[in-house]
Design a protein around this motif. Structure first.
Motif, PDB file in Angstrom:
ATOM      1  N   MET A 183      40.318 -49.747   6.967  1.00  0.00           N
ATOM      2  CA  MET A 183      39.738 -49.771   5.616  1.00  0.00           C
ATOM      3  C   MET A 183      38.263 -50.140   5.692  1.00  0.00           C
ATOM      4  O   MET A 183      37.922 -51.125   6.317  1.00  0.00           O
ATOM      5  N   ARG A 184      37.415 -49.303   5.058  1.00  0.00           N
ATOM      6  CA  ARG A 184      35.990 -49.562   5.144  1.00  0.00           C
ATOM      7  C   ARG A 184      35.476 -50.249   3.890  1.00  0.00           C
ATOM      8  O   ARG A 184      35.737 -49.822   2.788  1.00  0.00           O
ATOM      9  N   THR A 185      34.774 -51.353   4.069  1.00  0.00           N
ATOM     10  CA  THR A 185      34.135 -51.996   2.917  1.00  0.00           C
ATOM     11  C   THR A 185      32.664 -52.101   3.229  1.00  0.00           C
ATOM     12  O   THR A 185      32.280 -52.446   4.329  1.00  0.00           O
ATOM     13  N   MET A 186      31.841 -51.774   2.249  1.00  0.00           N
ATOM     14  CA  MET A 186      30.401 -51.743   2.476  1.00  0.00           C
ATOM     15  C   MET A 186      29.701 -52.523   1.391  1.00  0.00           C
ATOM     16  O   MET A 186      30.088 -52.464   0.230  1.00  0.00           O
ATOM     17  N   SER A 187      28.653 -53.210   1.732  1.00  0.00           N
ATOM     18  CA  SER A 187      27.787 -53.737   0.689  1.00  0.00           C
ATOM     19  C   SER A 187      26.348 -53.540   1.116  1.00  0.00           C
ATOM     20  O   SER A 187      26.070 -53.222   2.274  1.00  0.00           O
ATOM     21  N   VAL A 188      25.470 -53.708   0.170  1.00  0.00           N
ATOM     22  CA  VAL A 188      24.062 -53.448   0.435  1.00  0.00           C
ATOM     23  C   VAL A 188      23.522 -54.511   1.392  1.00  0.00           C
ATOM     24  O   VAL A 188      23.853 -55.680   1.285  1.00  0.00           O
ATOM     25  N   ALA A 189      22.687 -54.072   2.335  1.00  0.00           N
ATOM     26  CA  ALA A 189      22.085 -55.025   3.264  1.00  0.00           C
ATOM     27  C   ALA A 189      20.943 -55.757   2.560  1.00  0.00           C
ATOM     28  O   ALA A 189      20.464 -55.311   1.517  1.00  0.00           O
ATOM     29  N   PRO A 190      20.484 -56.896   3.099  1.00  0.00           N
ATOM     30  CA  PRO A 190      19.367 -57.616   2.502  1.00  0.00           C
ATOM     31  C   PRO A 190      18.144 -56.710   2.327  1.00  0.00           C
ATOM     32  O   PRO A 190      17.982 -55.735   3.071  1.00  0.00           O
ATOM     33  N   PRO A 191      17.276 -57.018   1.333  1.00  0.00           N
ATOM     34  CA  PRO A 191      16.134 -56.145   1.017  1.00  0.00           C
ATOM     35  C   PRO A 191      15.186 -55.910   2.191  1.00  0.00           C
ATOM     36  O   PRO A 191      14.504 -54.897   2.234  1.00  0.00           O
ATOM     37  N   SER A 192      15.173 -56.810   3.156  1.00  0.00           N
ATOM     38  CA  SER A 192      14.270 -56.629   4.289  1.00  0.00           C
ATOM     39  C   SER A 192      14.654 -55.404   5.117  1.00  0.00           C
ATOM     40  O   SER A 192      13.923 -54.976   5.998  1.00  0.00           O
ATOM     41  N   TYR A 193      15.835 -54.829   4.826  1.00  0.00           N
ATOM     42  CA  TYR A 193      16.279 -53.656   5.567  1.00  0.00           C
ATOM     43  C   TYR A 193      16.126 -52.372   4.738  1.00  0.00           C
ATOM     44  O   TYR A 193      16.949 -51.477   4.797  1.00  0.00           O
ATOM     45  N   ASP A 194      15.061 -52.343   3.967  1.00  0.00           N
ATOM     46  CA  ASP A 194      14.820 -51.182   3.127  1.00  0.00           C
ATOM     47  C   ASP A 194      13.925 -50.193   3.879  1.00  0.00           C
ATOM     48  O   ASP A 194      12.758 -50.496   4.129  1.00  0.00           O
ATOM     49  N   PHE A 195      14.472 -49.058   4.284  1.00  0.00           N
ATOM     50  CA  PHE A 195      13.699 -48.088   5.066  1.00  0.00           C
ATOM     51  C   PHE A 195      13.804 -46.701   4.443  1.00  0.00           C
ATOM     52  O   PHE A 195      14.729 -46.423   3.690  1.00  0.00           O
ATOM     53  N   GLU A 196      12.870 -45.836   4.843  1.00  0.00           N
ATOM     54  CA  GLU A 196      12.877 -44.460   4.329  1.00  0.00           C
ATOM     55  C   GLU A 196      13.855 -43.570   5.104  1.00  0.00           C
ATOM     56  O   GLU A 196      14.562 -42.756   4.525  1.00  0.00           O
ATOM     57  N   THR A 197      13.905 -43.743   6.416  1.00  0.00           N
ATOM     58  CA  THR A 197      14.699 -42.820   7.244  1.00  0.00           C
ATOM     59  C   THR A 197      15.971 -43.457   7.802  1.00  0.00           C
ATOM     60  O   THR A 197      16.735 -42.789   8.489  1.00  0.00           O
ATOM     61  N   LEU A 198      16.156 -44.739   7.529  1.00  0.00           N
ATOM     62  CA  LEU A 198      17.363 -45.433   7.986  1.00  0.00           C
ATOM     63  C   LEU A 198      18.040 -46.042   6.773  1.00  0.00           C
ATOM     64  O   LEU A 198      17.360 -46.635   5.929  1.00  0.00           O
ATOM     65  N   ARG A 199      19.349 -45.875   6.684  1.00  0.00           N
ATOM     66  CA  ARG A 199      20.082 -46.553   5.605  1.00  0.00           C
ATOM     67  C   ARG A 199      20.872 -47.692   6.261  1.00  0.00           C
ATOM     68  O   ARG A 199      21.674 -47.451   7.170  1.00  0.00           O
ATOM     69  N   VAL A 200      20.595 -48.902   5.799  1.00  0.00           N
ATOM     70  CA  VAL A 200      21.223 -50.070   6.428  1.00  0.00           C
ATOM     71  C   VAL A 200      22.157 -50.725   5.414  1.00  0.00           C
ATOM     72  O   VAL A 200      21.758 -51.018   4.290  1.00  0.00           O
ATOM     73  N   SER A 201      23.395 -50.936   5.817  1.00  0.00           N
ATOM     74  CA  SER A 201      24.340 -51.596   4.910  1.00  0.00           C
ATOM     75  C   SER A 201      25.123 -52.657   5.676  1.00  0.00           C
ATOM     76  O   SER A 201      25.217 -52.617   6.908  1.00  0.00           O
ATOM     77  N   GLN A 202      25.676 -53.575   4.909  1.00  0.00           N
ATOM     78  CA  GLN A 202      26.482 -54.648   5.510  1.00  0.00           C
ATOM     79  C   GLN A 202      27.922 -54.138   5.569  1.00  0.00           C
ATOM     80  O   GLN A 202      28.644 -54.170   4.576  1.00  0.00           O
ATOM     81  N   ALA A 203      28.332 -53.636   6.730  1.00  0.00           N
ATOM     82  CA  ALA A 203      29.637 -52.979   6.823  1.00  0.00           C
ATOM     83  C   ALA A 203      30.777 -53.989   6.738  1.00  0.00           C
ATOM     84  O   ALA A 203      31.798 -53.743   6.091  1.00  0.00           O
ATOM     85  N   ARG A 204      30.624 -55.069   7.437  1.00  0.00           N
ATOM     86  CA  ARG A 204      31.609 -56.161   7.460  1.00  0.00           C
ATOM     87  C   ARG A 204      30.817 -57.452   7.606  1.00  0.00           C
ATOM     88  O   ARG A 204      29.607 -57.414   7.830  1.00  0.00           O
ATOM     89  N   ASP A 205      31.490 -58.586   7.582  1.00  0.00           N
ATOM     90  CA  ASP A 205      30.808 -59.861   7.830  1.00  0.00           C
ATOM     91  C   ASP A 205      30.094 -59.798   9.173  1.00  0.00           C
ATOM     92  O   ASP A 205      30.721 -59.476  10.195  1.00  0.00           O
ATOM     93  N   SER A 206      28.803 -60.070   9.173  1.00  0.00           N
ATOM     94  CA  SER A 206      27.986 -60.127  10.399  1.00  0.00           C
ATOM     95  C   SER A 206      27.862 -58.787  11.130  1.00  0.00           C
ATOM     96  O   SER A 206      27.429 -58.747  12.278  1.00  0.00           O
ATOM     97  N   VAL A 207      28.293 -57.696  10.465  1.00  0.00           N
ATOM     98  CA  VAL A 207      28.204 -56.360  11.090  1.00  0.00           C
ATOM     99  C   VAL A 207      27.305 -55.467  10.234  1.00  0.00           C
ATOM    100  O   VAL A 207      27.634 -55.180   9.083  1.00  0.00           O
ATOM    101  N   LEU A 208      26.184 -55.038  10.806  1.00  0.00           N
ATOM    102  CA  LEU A 208      25.281 -54.142  10.084  1.00  0.00           C
ATOM    103  C   LEU A 208      25.560 -52.700  10.486  1.00  0.00           C
ATOM    104  O   LEU A 208      25.821 -52.420  11.661  1.00  0.00           O
ATOM    105  N   HIS A 209      25.460 -51.815   9.504  1.00  0.00           N
ATOM    106  CA  HIS A 209      25.601 -50.384   9.775  1.00  0.00           C
ATOM    107  C   HIS A 209      24.231 -49.742   9.583  1.00  0.00           C
ATOM    108  O   HIS A 209      23.665 -49.806   8.496  1.00  0.00           O
ATOM    109  N   VAL A 210      23.681 -49.169  10.647  1.00  0.00           N
ATOM    110  CA  VAL A 210      22.386 -48.488  10.567  1.00  0.00           C
ATOM    111  C   VAL A 210      22.651 -46.986  10.671  1.00  0.00           C
ATOM    112  O   VAL A 210      23.143 -46.508  11.700  1.00  0.00           O
TER     113      VAL A 210
END
Ligand SMILES: CCC/C=C/C=C/C(=O)SCCNC(=O)CCNC(=O)[C@H](O)C(C)(C)COP(=O)(O)OP(=O)(O)OC[C@H]1O[C@@H](n2cnc3c(N)ncnc32)[C@H](O)[C@@H]1OP(=O)(O)O
Length: 286
Positions: free
Chosen positions: A1-28
């Motif tokens: 089961m996939r749960t996603m939330s928005v990553a902190p604003p410091s990860y705002d990029f034009e060509t990379l989408r960064v999300s908080q996939a799980r606790d302590s796991v970033l999805h780039v």
């Protein structure tokens, strides 16, 4: 089961989408789907910014890298490359060459940052992974793919020797010099089954969704463990890859003379004695 939330604003990029996939796991995600995630100048630069931030971000322990849309990546953006590589700046050959060298070193940094980041990075590949894509995934710690994935060291087809890591890292990843040479000189496509059998990837999934679920599951498992243990292991695996056994043993002894003094060791040993999992241990951030 996939749960996603928005990553902190410091990860705002034009060509990379960064999300908080799980606790302590970033999805780039490489995020130029209409251009098949071709790596333009912005993407090469944002990779550096993104992974330097992740390296310093004590809330993150593991990273999953994948591609948005139809495929992982079509490699370098050939239109972008035309400007920089075909028309080097400088008044004479020496100055042009000097500038070109710095440019290549800068491109290399885009994936060196993955290796320098002490948090494990998992590449999850679906569809095509071409040229610069191989440079990227060979700098990652773990590679997974879906059944539709294919891999191509494409550089000779565009008249160049790969210069951003493939020739240096691929032989270490698959440990088969003959196969590496074949892939590099012929630029043939390698399909998912062969990628699994030669060790380029360690797991093959039916489709992208199953692969991402598997990647996040694996990432969560790693994230549940002591970051002192995991990140120390990454840094030492990379050091040992590039040095003799003797030097590697010396390095880990020096590393662990401080790292064995971590609270994580006591907490983990106590949990083991109480038949608890590392998941139940509240490790401090690192
Ligand atoms: C110092 C330099 C260091 C780095 C070196 C790196 C070298 C390399 O990466 S070599 C490899 C270069 N890449 C290629 O040769 C791949 C070229 N692309 C393709 O073969 C196909 O596009 C592909 C098989 C990836 C996908 O085919 P598909 O039918 O699914 O899509 P297309 O209709 O062809 O493309 C869709 C739009 O994406 C644009 N595009 C695709 N690849 C690139 C690229 N590499 N660079 C720039 N743009 C790319 C394509 O032009 C289409 O755009 P549009 O016409 O605007 O819709």
């Amino acid at each position: 089961m996939r749960t996603m939330s928005v990553a902190p604003p410091s990860y705002d990029f034009e060509t990379l989408r960064v999300s908080q996939a799980r606790d302590s796991v970033l999805h780039v995600e490489l995020n130029r789907p209409k251009k098949r995630n071709a790596m333009n100048k912005t993407l090469w630069r944002e990779m550096v910014e993104c992974f330097q931030r992740i390296a310093q971000d004590t809330d993150q322990r593991v990273v999953v890298v994948s591609g948005a849309g139809k495929m992982f990546t079509a490699g370098i953006d050939l239109l972008d490359m035309a400007g920089e590589v075909l028309q080097p700046q400088g008044d004479d050959t020496a100055r042009k060459a000097w500038h070109m060298r710095n440019t290549i070193l800068q491109y290399q940094e885009s994936f060196n940052v993955i290796e320098k980041c002490s948090k494990p990075v998992i590449a999850a590949v679906h569809g095509a992974c071409i040229g610069g894509g191989i440079d990227l995934i060979t700098a990652c710690d773990i590679r997974l793919c879906s059944r539709d994935a294919w891999f191509q060291v494409k550089e000779v087809d565009i008249g160049m020797a790969a210069d951003v890591g493939t020739l240096q890292r691929l032989p270490k990843v698959i440990g088969n010099a003959s196969l590496v040479s074949e892939l590099v000189y012929t630029a043939r496509m390698m399909m998912a089954d062969e990628a699994l059998s030669c060790g380029l990837v360690s797991r093959l999934f039916e489709d992208k969704e199953a692969m991402l679920d598997g990647a996040f599951e694996m990432a969560s498992e790693i994230a549940s463990k002591s970051p002192v243990g995991v990140q120390g292991a990454k840094m030492n695996l990379i050091y040992s890859r590039d040095h003799s056994v003797k030097d590697g043993l010396n390095y880990i002894a020096t590393w662990n003379m401080s790292m064995l003094q971590t609270d994580d060791l006591v907490k983990s040993a106590q949990a083991a004695m109480e038949k608890k999992s590392p998941k139940d241990v509240p490790y401090s951030k690192l």
